[in-house]
Design a protein around this motif. Structure first.
Motif, PDB file in Angstrom:
ATOM      1  N   GLY A 191       0.666  -1.590  -0.050  1.00 16.41           N
ATOM      2  CA  GLY A 191       0.140   0.139  -0.533  1.00 16.41           C
ATOM      3  C   GLY A 191       0.824   1.199  -0.127  1.00 16.41           C
ATOM      4  N   VAL A 192       2.759   1.212  -0.584  1.00 17.48           N
ATOM      5  CA  VAL A 192       2.691   2.309  -0.124  1.00 17.48           C
ATOM      6  C   VAL A 192       2.793   3.197  -1.380  1.00 17.48           C
ATOM      7  N   ASP A 193       1.910   4.057  -1.200  1.00 15.84           N
ATOM      8  CA  ASP A 193       2.133   5.629  -2.071  1.00 15.84           C
ATOM      9  C   ASP A 193       3.115   6.375  -2.767  1.00 15.84           C
ATOM     10  N   TYR A 194       3.832   6.200  -3.548  1.00 20.47           N
ATOM     11  CA  TYR A 194       4.801   6.628  -4.235  1.00 20.47           C
ATOM     12  C   TYR A 194       4.377   7.776  -4.901  1.00 20.47           C
ATOM     13  N   ALA A 195       3.448   8.370  -4.768  1.00 22.06           N
ATOM     14  CA  ALA A 195       3.102   9.655  -5.402  1.00 22.06           C
ATOM     15  C   ALA A 195       3.660  10.488  -4.436  1.00 22.06           C
ATOM     16  N   GLN A 196       3.735  10.226  -3.011  1.00 21.74           N
ATOM     17  CA  GLN A 196       4.403  10.940  -2.196  1.00 21.74           C
ATOM     18  C   GLN A 196       5.909  10.852  -2.340  1.00 21.74           C
ATOM     19  N   THR A 197       6.648  10.190  -2.966  1.00 21.44           N
ATOM     20  CA  THR A 197       8.032  10.311  -2.912  1.00 21.44           C
ATOM     21  C   THR A 197       8.710  10.997  -3.722  1.00 21.44           C
ATOM     22  N   VAL A 198      10.106  10.870  -3.265  1.00 25.21           N
ATOM     23  CA  VAL A 198      11.059  12.161  -4.606  1.00 25.21           C
ATOM     24  C   VAL A 198      12.471  11.404  -4.589  1.00 25.21           C
ATOM     25  N   SER A 199      12.220  10.872  -5.688  1.00 20.58           N
ATOM     26  CA  SER A 199      13.705  10.686  -5.502  1.00 20.58           C
ATOM     27  C   SER A 199      14.876  11.281  -6.780  1.00 20.58           C
ATOM     28  N   CYS A 200      14.124  12.240  -7.572  1.00 20.70           N
ATOM     29  CA  CYS A 200      15.339  12.573  -8.308  1.00 20.70           C
ATOM     30  C   CYS A 200      15.900  13.605  -7.929  1.00 20.70           C
ATOM     31  N   TYR A 201      17.469  13.240  -8.300  1.00 17.79           N
ATOM     32  CA  TYR A 201      18.867  13.912  -7.449  1.00 17.79           C
ATOM     33  C   TYR A 201      18.707  15.657  -7.950  1.00 17.79           C
ATOM     34  N   GLN A 202      17.975  16.067  -8.230  1.00 17.18           N
ATOM     35  CA  GLN A 202      17.697  17.302  -8.477  1.00 17.18           C
ATOM     36  C   GLN A 202      16.744  17.910  -8.763  1.00 17.18           C
ATOM     37  N   ALA A 203      15.508  17.393  -7.902  1.00 17.22           N
ATOM     38  CA  ALA A 203      14.240  17.967  -7.907  1.00 17.22           C
ATOM     39  C   ALA A 203      14.273  19.177  -7.287  1.00 17.22           C
TER      40      ALA A 203
END
Length: 225
Positions: free
Chosen positions: A181-193
């Motif tokens: 049930g992880v909401d991946y829309a909440q996550t930030v992975s980008c090195y230059q977000a």
């Protein structure tokens, strides 16, 4: 696993760490999440970590500040070094010297204070950027150190460094997270977000993330600029 057992979870705000938090909770641990403000250029991951922790209902979320810009040597802490958008040979410049060693050491201190015998970290040695502190040998070596360097270890309480994603592909990690049930829309992975958490779509981390969603057959919820 007793539902009274405590665990410390390193929560960067990215895809892997969000999956690790869900895994620790699924195993019945009371989770204390820790994020690190280390001078990283992608600071929006700290906001993501706080939101993920709140949604998960952790016992406590805290941010520990360390200024690793003083060490430099990484595109993530030195603004004069560009984040690469093409693959290359060897360890990439997005490697932050000693980062996971420092993070785990501080998490070990938190674990002693909250009486946690388990520390969870989202390192991965399959679909990753080649960082030396994401390898099984590093986790094994730090586990040995943890039981030598702490009061808890000396008193016979075994400290466990848990890396449940270590041997999983990005595709497998995403499939696991979706099942939990992880909401991946909440996550930030980008090195230059950017400050709003929107991804560049071009850096190594973005490419690995996009490929993982595609291979898992899961719609990519990443917000791109």
């Amino acid at each position: 696993m007793s539902d009274k057992a405590n665990a410390v979870v390193l929560l960067s705000g990215g895809l892997d760490s969000a999956t690790v938090l869900a895994t620790a909770q699924q195993r019945g641990f009371n989770c204390y999440s820790v994020a690190f403000d280390y001078g990283q250029r992608h600071r929006s991951e700290l906001h993501a970590a706080a939101n993920i922790a709140a949604a998960a209902g952790v016992v406590r979320h805290q941010v520990i500040s360390i200024d690793m810009r003083g060490i430099g040597g990484s595109a993530l802490t030195d603004p004069s070094i560009a984040v690469p958008e093409q693959g290359g040979e060897g360890i990439p410049v997005t490697y932050v010297p000693a980062r996971n060693t420092v993070f785990l050491s501080l998490a070990l201190g938190v674990a002693e204070v909250v009486a946690a015998d388990h520390i969870f970290i989202g390192v991965n040695a399959v679909d990753y950027s080649g960082y030396p502190d994401c390898r099984p040998a590093f986790i094994d070596a730090f586990s040995a150190l943890a039981n030598l360097a702490t009061k808890a270890g000396v008193e016979g309480r075994v400290q466990h460094i848990e890396a449940p994603l270590l041997n999983l592909s990005k595709e497998q990690i995403i499939a696991l997270g979706v099942s939990l049930g992880v909401d991946y829309a909440q996550t930030v992975s980008c090195y230059q977000a950017d400050d709003a958490g929107r991804a560049c779509g071009r850096c190594d981390s973005c490419q690995l993330r996009r490929e993982g969603f595609a291979k898992a057959g899961v719609a990519d919820p990443t917000r791109y600029r």
